[in-house]
Design an enzyme around this catalytic site. Structure first.
Site, short mmCIF file in Angstrom:
data_model
loop_
_atom_site.label_atom_id
_atom_site.label_comp_id
_atom_site.label_asym_id
_atom_site.label_seq_id
_atom_site.Cartn_x
_atom_site.Cartn_y
_atom_site.Cartn_z
N ARG A 115 0.85 -1.21 0.00
CA ARG A 115 0.00 0.00 0.00
C ARG A 115 0.88 1.25 0.00
O ARG A 115 2.10 1.14 0.00
CB ARG A 115 -0.88 0.00 1.25
CG ARG A 115 -0.03 0.07 2.52
CD ARG A 115 -0.83 0.38 3.76
NE ARG A 115 0.03 0.39 4.93
CZ ARG A 115 -0.36 0.67 6.16
NH1 ARG A 115 -1.62 0.95 6.39
NH2 ARG A 115 0.49 0.67 7.17
N CYS A 119 2.61 5.83 -7.68
CA CYS A 119 3.48 6.88 -8.22
C CYS A 119 2.70 8.19 -8.17
O CYS A 119 1.63 8.30 -8.77
CB CYS A 119 3.85 6.55 -9.67
SG CYS A 119 4.50 8.00 -10.51
N GLU A 154 -1.06 8.33 5.48
CA GLU A 154 0.39 8.35 5.74
C GLU A 154 1.23 8.52 4.47
O GLU A 154 2.00 7.63 4.09
CB GLU A 154 0.81 7.10 6.51
CG GLU A 154 0.22 7.08 7.91
CD GLU A 154 0.86 6.04 8.83
OE1 GLU A 154 1.39 5.04 8.32
OE2 GLU A 154 0.82 6.25 10.05
N CYS A 161 10.28 6.99 -11.39
CA CYS A 161 9.90 6.51 -12.72
C CYS A 161 10.01 7.62 -13.76
O CYS A 161 10.34 8.77 -13.44
CB CYS A 161 8.49 5.95 -12.68
SG CYS A 161 7.23 7.24 -12.61
N CYS A 164 7.75 10.52 -13.05
CA CYS A 164 8.30 11.40 -12.01
C CYS A 164 9.45 12.23 -12.58
O CYS A 164 9.59 13.41 -12.23
CB CYS A 164 8.75 10.59 -10.80
SG CYS A 164 7.35 10.01 -9.80
N GLU A 313 -4.30 8.32 15.05
CA GLU A 313 -4.12 6.89 15.36
C GLU A 313 -3.16 6.74 16.52
O GLU A 313 -2.19 7.49 16.66
CB GLU A 313 -3.49 6.15 14.17
CG GLU A 313 -4.34 6.02 12.95
CD GLU A 313 -3.61 5.22 11.86
OE1 GLU A 313 -2.71 4.42 12.19
OE2 GLU A 313 -3.95 5.41 10.69
N LYS A 362 -2.86 -8.63 11.70
CA LYS A 362 -3.87 -9.40 12.43
C LYS A 362 -3.60 -9.46 13.92
O LYS A 362 -4.50 -9.69 14.71
CB LYS A 362 -4.06 -10.79 11.84
CG LYS A 362 -2.90 -11.75 11.99
CD LYS A 362 -3.32 -13.14 11.45
CE LYS A 362 -2.16 -14.12 11.49
NZ LYS A 362 -1.05 -13.73 10.58
N TYR A 363 -2.36 -9.23 14.31
CA TYR A 363 -2.07 -9.18 15.76
C TYR A 363 -1.93 -7.76 16.28
O TYR A 363 -1.63 -7.57 17.46
CB TYR A 363 -0.81 -9.99 16.07
CG TYR A 363 -0.95 -11.46 15.73
CD1 TYR A 363 -2.07 -12.17 16.14
CD2 TYR A 363 0.01 -12.13 14.98
CE1 TYR A 363 -2.24 -13.51 15.81
CE2 TYR A 363 -0.13 -13.47 14.65
CZ TYR A 363 -1.26 -14.15 15.07
OH TYR A 363 -1.42 -15.47 14.75
N HIS A 364 -2.07 -6.78 15.40
CA HIS A 364 -1.98 -5.39 15.87
C HIS A 364 -3.08 -5.15 16.90
O HIS A 364 -4.21 -5.59 16.75
CB HIS A 364 -2.17 -4.44 14.69
CG HIS A 364 -1.80 -3.01 14.99
ND1 HIS A 364 -2.55 -2.21 15.81
CD2 HIS A 364 -0.75 -2.27 14.57
CE1 HIS A 364 -1.97 -1.01 15.88
NE2 HIS A 364 -0.88 -1.02 15.14
#
Ligand code: GLA
Ligand code: ZN
Length: 696
Positions: A115, A119, A154, A161, A164, A313, A362-364
Site C-alpha cells: 500500500r 506513483c 500516511e 519513474c 516522475c 491513530e 492481524k495481531y496489531h
C-alpha cells in the site's frame, strides 16, 4: 502565517478510531456498536482502504458495502471521519496501468503489492484517485455526523519513474526558469555537469548521482530538489483529492494523517496550508519516548499556527510492525492519550477499533480483539479513558498553548545536512532537534515547534538547532529577537548553505555570524564514542559535558566564552559561546523595545554536547526569561498548559517509573476527580498519574 485552521465541529474530544467492519460479518457490527457504547466512542474513521471494493473495475463503482457501513454509523449516532479510500491501490488498477506502480531507488518498476505506493506523478493515478474522491464526496457529503474528510493515508516514500522524471523537470523549469539558473543552483560546473537542455536532467538515484543509498549523492542540489519535488508531487495528490471533495462539500474540514518521528520525506510545513487541520499517528519506537511524542504533538500544533490537531491513530496495546511488540503497561495508554490532549489534541483515536482478521496486522492491538471481548485489560482501559474524556466535555476544546519558546524545525536543513558529504554521517538532524527539545521539555517550558518562516514576535526564546540552510529573511528575524531582548540558541553546522545548498562565500556561520558573534574556522568530527570534555561555566555552576561527533573550532568576534574544549589540539578554545547584543550591535536593532532596555543574547553550541550539557545551556537560556517550569527538578513530571477565553487548564503528567511528591504549581480543581488542589500543597504522583487542573 499558515492559512487558518478549520476544525471538525465536535463538542468534546473526539474518541474512537479506524473501523474496518468490511472484514467481518454483519452480526459482529452489532457487537462492535454495543462495545463502542460501553467505551464512550463517538467517532469512527471509515473506508481508509476501501478502494478495491468501491471500484471493482475502472468503469464501475459500487457503494453497497460502504453505504451499509456508513448507515450503521449514522444509525448509531457516531461522528464519521470519511476516507477518500486511496491509501492502497486495487489490483486491477496496478495490473491494467503498470505506470501507477512506483519505480524504486534502484530503478526497479514494482508490481502490485502492499500500500501507500502509488506513483504520485502517474496521470492515471491522479485521474482515478481524484475521481474516486469525487464519487465518495458526491455520495456522502452531508451525511449526518460527517465531521472530517481523511485523504489518502500516511503519505511518504518516493518514486523514480519516467513520469516522475518528467514531473521533476517541469518542477525545475517552474522553479528556476532558465537552464543557466539551474546550472548555477546546482553548481554544475563541478564535475562537468553543465546542462544545456531540461531533457538531460534525470532523477537522482542509484543509477545516476547516488552511491551507498539515498544519502550519498554527488550533487546535493539535485538530490535536495528531488526531495522537495517528491514532497510537492504528493502534496499535489492531496490537493487533487481535496479539490474533488470541495466540489461537493464546501465546509467539512479535510486532513491527512501524518507520521510522527517526524517523517523525513514530506515537508509538513509546506503542506500545512493545504490542510484544514493537522493530524498524526503516534507509534513511538519505545516505551520511554515521552519527550519525542511531546515534540511531534507540538510540531503538529505548529502546522496550523497553534490550533488544535487530531491524534488520528495510536494503538491501544501493541503494534505489529516491529521486531518486538511489547504491550502498553497499565495506565500508559491513558497517560499518553492525556499527553496528546495536553499538547493540543482535540481527538484521541485508535488504530483500530476491532482487530483485523488476517494479513500483517492481524495481531496489531485493537479496542476489540478477535473474540470481541469487553472484559480485557485493553478494553477496560479504553472504556475508562472514554468515560473520562466524555466527562471532560468541551472543557479544553479549541484551547491553545501559551508558549514563549519557539523551536525551529526545517525540512530543508534536515535534508541538506543529511545528504551532505564532508561533515559527519553519524549526526542526524532529528536527533539534534530532539536533544534540544528534550532539554526544553525537561525544564517544563511550553514550546511551539515552528518553521523558519514563522513569526518569532511572540517568543522570548527561539531555539534553532542545526539551522544548516538559512533562507529568506530568517537571519534578520533572528536578529530581531535579540534586538528586543530575547534569546536565540543555535548549534554547530548552522548558517552553512543558501537555499540552493551552495556554501555562503563568507565566514561560517554565514548570515548568522553577526548574530552569534563568532566565526567557525574548522569543523572537526569523530566517530561515535569518541568524546571531548567541555567545561561549561556560568551563574549556577560548572559542568563538564562529554561532547561528541562534531567539534567546531570557534573564533569569537564579540561573543563571550561559556564553555571550552578540554582535549586535543584545540583544548582551551571555545565550544559554547554567548553573544550579548546591545541595540547598537544589531542591524536594525531597536534598543527601546528591549524589555527594561535589556540586551538580547545569542548562544552558540559548537559541538555535540551530551544531554546534561544541552540541559545546562537550555536552562540558562530559559532562566533569563523566567521560563523554567515549576516541575523542572522532578524528573519525568510533565506540565503542559492549554488556554481558552482566559481559562487556563494545566496537565500534570507523571511519566516516571517511581512515585514522586511535588508542590502543586497552582490552585484549582482536578477535572478528572473533582478534587480541589491548593498551590503549594503536596501532589503525590504515582507512575502514569494525570492531573487536569482547571486553574482558579
Ligand atoms: C499506520 C497506518 C494504519 C496501520 C497502523 C498500524 O499508522 O495508518 O493503517 O497500518 O499504522 O500501526
Ligand atoms: Zn513515479
Amino acid at each position: 502565517m499558515p492559512t487558518p485552521a478549520r476544525l471538525p465541529a465536535t463538542t468534546r474530544i473526539a474518541y474512537g478510531g479506524d473501523y474496518n467492519p468490511e472484514q467481518w460479518p454483519r452480526h459482529v457490527w452489532e457487537e462492535d456498536y454495543a462495545a463502542f457504547g460501553l467505551a464512550s466512542v463517538d467517532t469512527v474513521t471509515l473506508g481508509v482502504f476501501a478502494w478495491s471494493y468501491l471500484q471493482p473495475d475502472e468503469d464501475t463503482y459500487d457503494f453497497t458495502r460502504l453505504d451499509a457501513i456508513v448507515e450503521r454509523a449514522v444509525a448509531g449516532g457516531r461522528q464519521i471521519v470519511l476516507a477518500t479510500a486511496t491509501g492502497a491501490l486495487p489490483p486491477w488498477l496496478a495490473h491494467r496501468h503498470p505506470e501507477v506502480n512506483r519505480t524504486d531507488f534502484e530503478g526497479r518498476r514494482h508490481v502490485y503489492g502492499q500500500r501507500h505506493n502509488a506513483c504520485p506523478s502517474s496521470p492515471v493515478f491522479r485521474r482515478l484517485s481524484a475521481a474516486l474522491a469525487d464519487r465518495i464526496a458526491e455520495r456522502y457529503a452531508g451525511t449526518p455526523g460527517l465531521v472530517a474528510w481523511h485523504v489518502g493515508n500516511e503519505y511518504g516514500g518516493a518514486c523514480y519513474c519516467e513520469n516522475c522524471a518528467a514531473g521533476f523537470r517541469d518542477w525545475l523549469r517552474e522553479r528556476y526558469g532558465t537552464i543557466e539558473r539551474l546550472n548555477d543552483a546546482w553548481n554544475a560546473t563541478f564535475w562537468s555537469h553543465l546542462f544545456s537542455d531540461w531533457e538531460q536532467v534525470v532523477v537522482p538515484n542509484a543509477l545516476s548521482e547516488h552511491w551507498r543509498g539515498p544519502d550519498h549523492t554527488a550533487f546535493q542540489g539535485i538530490t535536495l530538489d528531488y526531495l522537495r519535488f517528491m514532497s510537492e508531487a504528493m502534496r499535489q495528490n492531496f490537493r487533487d483529492e481535496k479539490a474533488a471533495i470541495r466540489r461537493h462539500d464546501a465546509e467539512t474540514p479535510v486532513t491527512t494523517n501524518f507520521m510522527g518521528a517526524p517523517f523525513r520525506g514530506i515537508d509538513y510545513h509546506r503542506w500545512a496550508d493545504d490542510l484544514d487541520f493537522a493530524s498524526w499517528d503516534n507509534y513511538p519506537p519505545g516505551p520511554r519516548e515521552h519527550a519525542r511524542m511531546a515534540l511531534v504533538h507540538d510540531q503538529m500544533r505548529g502546522l496550523k499556527g497553534g490550533a488544535p490537531f487530531w491524534l488520528m491513530e495510536q494503538t491501544p496495546s501493541i503494534t505489529a510492525s516491529r521486531d518486538v511488540n511489547p504491550v502498553k503497561r497499565p495506565g500508559v495508554l491513558r497517560l499518553w492519550s492525556w499527553q496528546a490532549v495536553a499538547h493540543g489534541a482535540d481527538a484521541v483515536l485508535y488504530f483500530q477499533m476491532r482487530q483485523s482478521k488476517g494479513a500483517c496486522e492481524k495481531y496489531h492491538g485493537a479496542v476489540l480483539d478477535h473474540a470481541g471481548r469487553t472484559d480485557t485489560r485493553a478494553f477496560r482501559e479504553v472504556a475508562a479513558l472514554g468515560g473520562e474524556l466524555e466527562a471532560l466535555g468541551d472543557a479544553v476544546l479549541g484551547a491553545r498553548t501559551p508558549a514563549r519558546v519557539a523551536l525551529v524545525f526545517d525540512w530543508d536543513s534536515w535534508w541538506a545536512a543529511e545528504i551532505t558529504d564532508g561533515l559527519n554521517r553519524h549526526v542526524k538532524y532529528p536527533a539534534v532537534v530532539l536533544a534540544y527539545y528534550r532539554a526544553l521539555w525537561d525544564a517544563g517550558a511550553q514550546v511551539d515547534v515552528v518553521p523558519c518562516t514563522a513569526s518569532f514576535d511572540a517568543y522570548d526564546v527561539v531555539v534553532a538547532p542545526l539551522l544548516h540552510m538559512v533562507k529568506g529573511d530568517t537571519a534578520s528575524r533572528l536578529h530581531d529577537v535579540v534586538a528586543r531582548g530575547g534569546s536565540v540558541l543555535g548549534t554547530f553546522w548552522s548558517g552553512r548553505v543558501d537555499e540552493d545548498d551552495n556554501a555562503f562565500l563568507t565566514d561560517v556561520p554565514g548570515p548568522l555570524a553577526g548574530l552569534f558573534g563568532l566565526r567557525v574556522e574548522e569543523t572537526d568530527s569523530a566517530a561515535p564514542g569518541v568524546t571531548n570534555p567541555v567545561t561549561l561555566k556560568g551563574d549556577g555552576g560548572e559542568l563538564v559535558s562529554d561532547a561528541s561527533l562534531v567539534f567546531e573550532l570557534v573564533v569569537p568576534e564579540g561573543a563571550d566564552v561559556v564553555g571550552t574544549y578540554g582535549a586535543d589540539f584545540y583544548a582551551g578554545t571555545p565550544a559554547v559561546t554567548r553573544m550579548r547584543h546591545g541595540a547598537g550591535d544589531v542591524p536594525g536593532g531597536r534598543a527601546e523595545e528591549a524589555p527594561g532596555g535589556r540586551a538580547g543574547e545569542a548562544w552558540y553550541v559548537a559541538t555535540g554536547l551530551d544531554d546534561a550539557g544541552v540541559r545546562w545551556v537550555v536552562r540558562r537560556v530559559l532562566d533569563r526569561h523566567g521560563l523554567v517550569g515549576p516541575y523542572a527538578d522532578a524528573a519525568d513530571v510533565e506540565l503542559a498548559v492549554r488556554e481558552r477565553d482566559g481559562e487556563r487548564t494545566s496537565f500534570v503528567l507523571h511519566h516516571g517509573l517511581e512515585p514522586v511528591d511535588v508542590a502543586a504549581h497552582a490552585s484549582g480543581v482536578d477535572l478528572l476527580t473533582g478534587r480541589r488542589v491548593t498551590q503549594g500543597e503536596t501532589l503525590h504522583l504515582e507512575p502514569t498519574d494525570v492531573v487536569v487542573l482547571r486553574e482558579d
